[in-house]
Design a protein around this motif. Structure first.
Motif, short mmCIF file in Angstrom:
data_model
loop_
_atom_site.label_atom_id
_atom_site.label_comp_id
_atom_site.label_asym_id
_atom_site.label_seq_id
_atom_site.Cartn_x
_atom_site.Cartn_y
_atom_site.Cartn_z
N LEU A 75 0.98 -1.26 0.11
CA LEU A 75 0.18 0.02 -0.05
C LEU A 75 0.63 1.19 0.03
N ASP A 77 3.19 1.53 -2.08
CA ASP A 77 3.47 1.75 -3.51
C ASP A 77 2.39 2.26 -4.31
N SER A 78 2.56 3.43 -5.00
CA SER A 78 1.23 3.97 -5.43
C SER A 78 0.39 3.25 -6.69
N LYS A 79 1.23 2.28 -7.45
CA LYS A 79 0.79 1.43 -8.50
C LYS A 79 0.14 0.45 -7.73
N ASP A 80 0.46 -0.09 -6.83
CA ASP A 80 -0.11 -1.32 -5.98
C ASP A 80 -1.43 -0.62 -5.42
N TYR A 81 -1.25 0.55 -5.00
CA TYR A 81 -2.56 1.08 -4.09
C TYR A 81 -3.52 1.24 -5.23
N ASP A 82 -3.30 1.97 -6.55
CA ASP A 82 -4.37 1.79 -7.36
C ASP A 82 -4.92 0.61 -7.93
N ARG A 83 -3.99 -0.49 -7.87
CA ARG A 83 -4.53 -1.74 -8.57
C ARG A 83 -5.36 -2.42 -7.48
#
Length: 84
Positions: A75, A77-83
């Motif tokens: 969470l 990591d912004s890419k993981d958060y968005d995913r």
């Protein structure tokens, strides 16, 4: 304003049900939060340094009648958060 003594038996039972449901809901949320806190940093499968895995956590929840889906991500990591 009425008092509990003036309520019918059905109303009193309904109130008791609502109170007990709320207590059970809070208890299940507390168990979920404790499980998440205990399992933070867990991997989908067993990690060599960290205890437990997400699959084990899902199994633990399902054995107790719950439903869970393991989602691996960071969470922070912004890419993981968005995913997620």
């Amino acid at each position: 304003m009425s008092t509990l003594k003036t309520w019918s038996a059905d109303q009193q039972v309904a109130l008791l049900f609502v109170i007990l449901f709320g207590v059970l809901l809070l208890a299940s949320a507390a168990v979920a939060l404790l499980t998440l806190r205990e399992r933070s940093g867990a991997q989908l499968d067993q990690h060599d340094r960290l205890p437990g895995s997400l699959r084990e956590t899902v199994a633990w929840i399902e054995q107790r009648g719950g439903r869970a889906v393991p989602i691996v991500g960071d969470l922070g990591d912004s890419k993981d958060y968005d995913r997620i």
